[in-house]
Design a protein around this motif. Structure first.
Motif, PDB file in Angstrom:
ATOM      1  N   TRP A   3       0.830  -1.209   0.000  1.00  0.00           N
ATOM      2  CA  TRP A   3       0.000   0.000   0.000  1.00  0.00           C
ATOM      3  C   TRP A   3       0.861   1.254   0.000  1.00  0.00           C
ATOM      4  O   TRP A   3       0.608   2.192  -0.760  1.00  0.00           O
ATOM      5  CB  TRP A   3      -0.944  -0.013   1.202  1.00  0.00           C
ATOM      6  CG  TRP A   3      -1.758   1.230   1.350  1.00  0.00           C
ATOM      7  CD1 TRP A   3      -2.840   1.591   0.601  1.00  0.00           C
ATOM      8  CD2 TRP A   3      -1.557   2.276   2.298  1.00  0.00           C
ATOM      9  NE1 TRP A   3      -3.333   2.807   1.027  1.00  0.00           N
ATOM     10  CE2 TRP A   3      -2.556   3.247   2.078  1.00  0.00           C
ATOM     11  CE3 TRP A   3      -0.639   2.495   3.316  1.00  0.00           C
ATOM     12  CZ2 TRP A   3      -2.664   4.402   2.830  1.00  0.00           C
ATOM     13  CZ3 TRP A   3      -0.746   3.647   4.071  1.00  0.00           C
ATOM     14  CH2 TRP A   3      -1.745   4.584   3.822  1.00  0.00           C
ATOM     15  N   HIS A   7       1.049   4.034  -3.029  1.00  0.00           N
ATOM     16  CA  HIS A   7       0.540   5.383  -2.794  1.00  0.00           C
ATOM     17  C   HIS A   7       1.601   6.381  -2.346  1.00  0.00           C
ATOM     18  O   HIS A   7       1.418   7.584  -2.481  1.00  0.00           O
ATOM     19  CB  HIS A   7      -0.581   5.344  -1.755  1.00  0.00           C
ATOM     20  CG  HIS A   7      -1.790   4.628  -2.246  1.00  0.00           C
ATOM     21  ND1 HIS A   7      -1.942   3.267  -2.138  1.00  0.00           N
ATOM     22  CD2 HIS A   7      -2.894   5.067  -2.874  1.00  0.00           C
ATOM     23  CE1 HIS A   7      -3.096   2.916  -2.667  1.00  0.00           C
ATOM     24  NE2 HIS A   7      -3.687   3.987  -3.127  1.00  0.00           N
ATOM     25  N   ARG A  62      -5.841   8.837  12.756  1.00  0.00           N
ATOM     26  CA  ARG A  62      -4.975   8.663  11.582  1.00  0.00           C
ATOM     27  C   ARG A  62      -4.632   7.199  11.334  1.00  0.00           C
ATOM     28  O   ARG A  62      -4.620   6.740  10.192  1.00  0.00           O
ATOM     29  CB  ARG A  62      -3.694   9.479  11.738  1.00  0.00           C
ATOM     30  CG  ARG A  62      -3.941  10.949  11.595  1.00  0.00           C
ATOM     31  CD  ARG A  62      -2.684  11.739  11.724  1.00  0.00           C
ATOM     32  NE  ARG A  62      -2.987  13.163  11.652  1.00  0.00           N
ATOM     33  CZ  ARG A  62      -2.092  14.114  11.682  1.00  0.00           C
ATOM     34  NH1 ARG A  62      -0.800  13.808  11.788  1.00  0.00           N
ATOM     35  NH2 ARG A  62      -2.445  15.364  11.615  1.00  0.00           N
ATOM     36  N   GLN A  65      -7.686   5.532   9.910  1.00  0.00           N
ATOM     37  CA  GLN A  65      -7.843   5.924   8.520  1.00  0.00           C
ATOM     38  C   GLN A  65      -6.856   5.156   7.630  1.00  0.00           C
ATOM     39  O   GLN A  65      -7.223   4.653   6.560  1.00  0.00           O
ATOM     40  CB  GLN A  65      -7.621   7.423   8.377  1.00  0.00           C
ATOM     41  CG  GLN A  65      -7.759   7.943   6.968  1.00  0.00           C
ATOM     42  CD  GLN A  65      -7.461   9.440   6.900  1.00  0.00           C
ATOM     43  OE1 GLN A  65      -6.639   9.955   7.649  1.00  0.00           O
ATOM     44  NE2 GLN A  65      -8.130  10.122   5.990  1.00  0.00           N
ATOM     45  N   ARG A  66      -5.632   5.049   8.066  1.00  0.00           N
ATOM     46  CA  ARG A  66      -4.606   4.348   7.287  1.00  0.00           C
ATOM     47  C   ARG A  66      -4.899   2.860   7.200  1.00  0.00           C
ATOM     48  O   ARG A  66      -4.728   2.247   6.142  1.00  0.00           O
ATOM     49  CB  ARG A  66      -3.227   4.619   7.879  1.00  0.00           C
ATOM     50  CG  ARG A  66      -2.821   6.062   7.671  1.00  0.00           C
ATOM     51  CD  ARG A  66      -1.618   6.473   8.469  1.00  0.00           C
ATOM     52  NE  ARG A  66      -1.400   7.910   8.250  1.00  0.00           N
ATOM     53  CZ  ARG A  66      -0.682   8.690   9.026  1.00  0.00           C
ATOM     54  NH1 ARG A  66      -0.070   8.185  10.087  1.00  0.00           N
ATOM     55  NH2 ARG A  66      -0.554   9.971   8.761  1.00  0.00           N
ATOM     56  N   GLY A  68      -7.844   1.493   7.321  1.00  0.00           N
ATOM     57  CA  GLY A  68      -8.966   1.371   6.401  1.00  0.00           C
ATOM     58  C   GLY A  68      -8.521   1.432   4.953  1.00  0.00           C
ATOM     59  O   GLY A  68      -8.992   0.667   4.109  1.00  0.00           O
ATOM     60  N   ALA A  69      -7.603   2.342   4.666  1.00  0.00           N
ATOM     61  CA  ALA A  69      -7.086   2.463   3.298  1.00  0.00           C
ATOM     62  C   ALA A  69      -6.305   1.211   2.899  1.00  0.00           C
ATOM     63  O   ALA A  69      -6.411   0.744   1.755  1.00  0.00           O
ATOM     64  CB  ALA A  69      -6.212   3.708   3.175  1.00  0.00           C
ATOM     65  N   ILE A  70      -5.551   0.671   3.827  1.00  0.00           N
ATOM     66  CA  ILE A  70      -4.788  -0.553   3.550  1.00  0.00           C
ATOM     67  C   ILE A  70      -5.735  -1.719   3.297  1.00  0.00           C
ATOM     68  O   ILE A  70      -5.548  -2.489   2.353  1.00  0.00           O
ATOM     69  CB  ILE A  70      -3.819  -0.871   4.713  1.00  0.00           C
ATOM     70  CG1 ILE A  70      -2.713   0.175   4.757  1.00  0.00           C
ATOM     71  CG2 ILE A  70      -3.250  -2.283   4.577  1.00  0.00           C
ATOM     72  CD1 ILE A  70      -1.911   0.168   6.045  1.00  0.00           C
ATOM     73  N   ALA A  72      -8.871  -1.586   2.257  1.00  0.00           N
ATOM     74  CA  ALA A  72      -9.556  -1.360   0.976  1.00  0.00           C
ATOM     75  C   ALA A  72      -8.640  -1.704  -0.193  1.00  0.00           C
ATOM     76  O   ALA A  72      -9.062  -2.329  -1.168  1.00  0.00           O
ATOM     77  CB  ALA A  72     -10.033   0.086   0.888  1.00  0.00           C
ATOM     78  N   TYR A  73      -7.379  -1.304  -0.102  1.00  0.00           N
ATOM     79  CA  TYR A  73      -6.401  -1.610  -1.147  1.00  0.00           C
ATOM     80  C   TYR A  73      -6.199  -3.122  -1.268  1.00  0.00           C
ATOM     81  O   TYR A  73      -6.198  -3.675  -2.370  1.00  0.00           O
ATOM     82  CB  TYR A  73      -5.080  -0.910  -0.844  1.00  0.00           C
ATOM     83  CG  TYR A  73      -3.987  -1.217  -1.836  1.00  0.00           C
ATOM     84  CD1 TYR A  73      -3.951  -0.581  -3.073  1.00  0.00           C
ATOM     85  CD2 TYR A  73      -2.986  -2.134  -1.540  1.00  0.00           C
ATOM     86  CE1 TYR A  73      -2.947  -0.864  -3.997  1.00  0.00           C
ATOM     87  CE2 TYR A  73      -1.983  -2.415  -2.451  1.00  0.00           C
ATOM     88  CZ  TYR A  73      -1.965  -1.780  -3.672  1.00  0.00           C
ATOM     89  OH  TYR A  73      -0.984  -2.058  -4.583  1.00  0.00           O
TER      90      TYR A  73
END
Length: 84
Positions: A3, A7, A62, A65-66, A68-70, A72-73
């Motif tokens: 990830w 990004h 934070r 949030q990170r 969650g992004a990981i 989702a990726y």
């Protein structure tokens, strides 16, 4: 970490270091050895709550949030099926 590699190119070096550092300090000790499919919502929530107890709420936000992004990726890449 895939990830960050995907990004992180669009981030400043300082931000990339901060992102990786917060994940290494707060998330990896609890979930770093688990497969994506093994990380359930309660496990992720435990990570966030443990940060809230020891650190500022902003750090917990934070990291959440990170993570969650990981997740989702990873799901988008076919690495898991359980969103968190």
């Amino acid at each position: 970490m895939a990830w960050i590699a995907a990004h992180g190119k669009q981030w400043t070096p300082q931000h990339r270091t901060e992102v990786q550092s917060t994940l290494e300090r707060f998330a990896f000790p609890k979930i770093g050895s688990l497969a994506l499919d093994a990380i359930t919502a309660p496990i992720a929530l435990d990570v966030v709550h443990s940060i809230e107890k020891k650190q500022a709420g902003e750090t917990a936000r934070r990291v959440r949030q990170r993570m969650g992004a990981i997740f989702a990726y990873g799901i988008a890449c076919g690495l898991g099926t359980q969103p968190c």
